[in-house]
Design a protein around this motif. Structure first.
Motif, PDB file in Angstrom:
ATOM      1  N   MET A  15       0.857  -1.173   0.000  1.00  0.00           N
ATOM      2  CA  MET A  15       0.000   0.000   0.000  1.00  0.00           C
ATOM      3  C   MET A  15       0.901   1.234   0.000  1.00  0.00           C
ATOM      4  N   LEU A  16       0.467   2.271  -0.672  1.00  0.00           N
ATOM      5  CA  LEU A  16       1.235   3.506  -0.744  1.00  0.00           C
ATOM      6  C   LEU A  16       1.502   4.033   0.671  1.00  0.00           C
ATOM      7  N   ARG A  17       2.774   4.318   0.951  1.00  0.00           N
ATOM      8  CA  ARG A  17       3.183   4.819   2.261  1.00  0.00           C
ATOM      9  C   ARG A  17       4.057   6.050   2.081  1.00  0.00           C
ATOM     10  N   ALA A  18       4.213   6.787   3.163  1.00  0.00           N
ATOM     11  CA  ALA A  18       5.051   7.992   3.131  1.00  0.00           C
ATOM     12  C   ALA A  18       6.506   7.631   2.831  1.00  0.00           C
ATOM     13  N   SER A  19       6.942   6.446   3.226  1.00  0.00           N
ATOM     14  CA  SER A  19       8.329   6.039   2.971  1.00  0.00           C
ATOM     15  C   SER A  19       8.620   5.815   1.490  1.00  0.00           C
ATOM     16  N   HIS A  20       7.577   5.716   0.654  1.00  0.00           N
ATOM     17  CA  HIS A  20       7.785   5.547  -0.786  1.00  0.00           C
ATOM     18  C   HIS A  20       8.090   6.873  -1.498  1.00  0.00           C
ATOM     19  N   PHE A  21       7.797   7.987  -0.858  1.00  0.00           N
ATOM     20  CA  PHE A  21       7.906   9.270  -1.543  1.00  0.00           C
ATOM     21  C   PHE A  21       9.314   9.677  -1.945  1.00  0.00           C
ATOM     22  N   PRO A  22      10.352   9.341  -1.190  1.00  0.00           N
ATOM     23  CA  PRO A  22      11.693   9.640  -1.725  1.00  0.00           C
ATOM     24  C   PRO A  22      11.961   8.924  -3.051  1.00  0.00           C
ATOM     25  N   PHE A  33       3.157  13.628  -8.809  1.00  0.00           N
ATOM     26  CA  PHE A  33       3.659  13.583  -7.443  1.00  0.00           C
ATOM     27  C   PHE A  33       2.654  14.232  -6.493  1.00  0.00           C
ATOM     28  N   ASN A  34       2.065  15.347  -6.887  1.00  0.00           N
ATOM     29  CA  ASN A  34       1.046  16.006  -6.063  1.00  0.00           C
ATOM     30  C   ASN A  34      -0.182  15.114  -5.914  1.00  0.00           C
ATOM     31  N   TRP A  35      -0.582  14.452  -6.989  1.00  0.00           N
ATOM     32  CA  TRP A  35      -1.715  13.534  -6.930  1.00  0.00           C
ATOM     33  C   TRP A  35      -1.423  12.379  -5.968  1.00  0.00           C
ATOM     34  N   LEU A  36      -0.196  11.901  -5.966  1.00  0.00           N
ATOM     35  CA  LEU A  36       0.184  10.807  -5.071  1.00  0.00           C
ATOM     36  C   LEU A  36       0.145  11.242  -3.602  1.00  0.00           C
ATOM     37  N   GLN A  37       0.456  12.505  -3.329  1.00  0.00           N
ATOM     38  CA  GLN A  37       0.357  12.990  -1.955  1.00  0.00           C
ATOM     39  C   GLN A  37      -1.092  12.970  -1.481  1.00  0.00           C
ATOM     40  N   ALA A  66       3.592  -1.350  -6.894  1.00  0.00           N
ATOM     41  CA  ALA A  66       4.478  -2.476  -7.177  1.00  0.00           C
ATOM     42  C   ALA A  66       5.911  -1.971  -7.182  1.00  0.00           C
ATOM     43  N   LEU A  67       6.768  -2.674  -6.445  1.00  0.00           N
ATOM     44  CA  LEU A  67       8.175  -2.294  -6.340  1.00  0.00           C
ATOM     45  C   LEU A  67       9.043  -3.427  -6.876  1.00  0.00           C
ATOM     46  N   GLU A  68       9.999  -3.063  -7.696  1.00  0.00           N
ATOM     47  CA  GLU A  68      10.980  -4.015  -8.209  1.00  0.00           C
ATOM     48  C   GLU A  68      12.354  -3.482  -7.820  1.00  0.00           C
ATOM     49  N   ASN A  69      13.069  -4.251  -7.025  1.00  0.00           N
ATOM     50  CA  ASN A  69      14.375  -3.806  -6.506  1.00  0.00           C
ATOM     51  C   ASN A  69      14.256  -2.467  -5.800  1.00  0.00           C
ATOM     52  N   LYS A  70      13.221  -2.323  -4.989  1.00  0.00           N
ATOM     53  CA  LYS A  70      12.948  -1.107  -4.218  1.00  0.00           C
ATOM     54  C   LYS A  70      12.732   0.117  -5.102  1.00  0.00           C
ATOM     55  N   LYS A  71      12.327  -0.117  -6.340  1.00  0.00           N
ATOM     56  CA  LYS A  71      12.044   0.976  -7.270  1.00  0.00           C
ATOM     57  C   LYS A  71      10.575   0.867  -7.684  1.00  0.00           C
ATOM     58  N   PRO A  72       9.788   1.942  -7.548  1.00  0.00           N
ATOM     59  CA  PRO A  72       8.377   1.873  -7.938  1.00  0.00           C
ATOM     60  C   PRO A  72       8.247   1.732  -9.444  1.00  0.00           C
ATOM     61  N   ILE A  73       7.438   0.762  -9.865  1.00  0.00           N
ATOM     62  CA  ILE A  73       7.279   0.558 -11.304  1.00  0.00           C
ATOM     63  C   ILE A  73       5.834   0.731 -11.771  1.00  0.00           C
ATOM     64  N   THR A  74       4.872   0.424 -10.907  1.00  0.00           N
ATOM     65  CA  THR A  74       3.466   0.499 -11.315  1.00  0.00           C
ATOM     66  C   THR A  74       2.603   0.744 -10.086  1.00  0.00           C
ATOM     67  N   LEU A  75       1.477   1.430 -10.304  1.00  0.00           N
ATOM     68  CA  LEU A  75       0.514   1.595  -9.220  1.00  0.00           C
ATOM     69  C   LEU A  75      -0.885   1.293  -9.721  1.00  0.00           C
ATOM     70  N   ILE A  76      -1.748   0.924  -8.781  1.00  0.00           N
ATOM     71  CA  ILE A  76      -3.129   0.602  -9.099  1.00  0.00           C
ATOM     72  C   ILE A  76      -4.013   1.289  -8.059  1.00  0.00           C
ATOM     73  N   VAL A  77      -5.159   1.818  -8.510  1.00  0.00           N
ATOM     74  CA  VAL A  77      -6.094   2.502  -7.628  1.00  0.00           C
ATOM     75  C   VAL A  77      -7.364   1.671  -7.530  1.00  0.00           C
ATOM     76  N   VAL A  78      -7.810   1.456  -6.299  1.00  0.00           N
ATOM     77  CA  VAL A  78      -9.011   0.674  -6.027  1.00  0.00           C
ATOM     78  C   VAL A  78      -9.998   1.596  -5.320  1.00  0.00           C
ATOM     79  N   ARG A  79     -11.234   1.661  -5.850  1.00  0.00           N
ATOM     80  CA  ARG A  79     -12.253   2.569  -5.316  1.00  0.00           C
ATOM     81  C   ARG A  79     -13.527   1.814  -4.970  1.00  0.00           C
ATOM     82  N   PRO A  80     -14.194   2.224  -3.890  1.00  0.00           N
ATOM     83  CA  PRO A  80     -15.523   1.658  -3.631  1.00  0.00           C
ATOM     84  C   PRO A  80     -16.539   2.272  -4.590  1.00  0.00           C
TER      85      PRO A  80
END
Length: 158
Positions: A15-22, A33-37, A66-80
């Motif tokens: 799940m997206l966390r603050a530690s992913h932002f660097p 980046f603003n949308w991700l915040q 999704a992280l590959e070698n600690k590098k973000p490669i893809t994201l997915i958004v799930v909505r109710p």
């Protein structure tokens, strides 16, 4: 390859966390980046809704990364989709960078599986949004048991 390298080279979904932002700060364009915040705030609220299902209905989307070698490669958004949080919608993953070790199909499949597993207690139905002509995305959805729900026709006046 030692054990440390083996664990770092695998594909991880979190799940997206603050530690992913660097790691995410290098992604262009900056408006994403603003949308991700904003999505991070939604993820925190969604986590609270998930932990307190009797008091808080599921109303907020969440984001899996999704992280590959600690590098973000893809994201997915799930909505109710509804007020009770019993129907959820998944849009297919957005690429952030090109993967080096895994195929795009396996990454998409892992993200979709993780999103289904994440809300399996509350969700009674799922909707996957995909273009009708994208055979790769449709094949992944069908492998996971999805069936076509609605085919939209466009009508033009004579």
């Amino acid at each position: 390859m030692n054990k440390q390298e083996a664990t770092n080279s695998t594909l991880r979904v979190e799940m997206l966390r603050a530690s992913h932002f660097p790691m995410l700060s290098s992604i262009k364009p900056a408006k994403r980046f603003n949308w991700l915040q904003i999505m991070l705030l939604n993820c925190w609220i969604a986590q609270a809704e998930r932990n307190l299902p009797n008091w808080l209905p599921a109303k907020r989307p969440f984001c899996l990364l999704a992280l590959e070698n600690k590098k973000p490669i893809t994201l997915i958004v799930v909505r109710p989709c509804n007020l009770r949080g019993s129907c959820w919608s998944v849009c297919f993953p957005e690429p952030l960078s090109t993967p080096k070790e895994h195929s795009i199909k396996s990454i998409r499949q892992n993200l979709l599986k993780h999103s289904l597993d994440y809300e399996n207690n509350r969700a009674k139905s799922w909707v996957v949004r995909s273009p009708a002509n994208d055979k790769n995305q449709l094949a992944i959805a069908r492998e996971l048991g999805f069936q076509p729900l609605k085919i939209l026709n466009q009508w033009l006046p004579p």
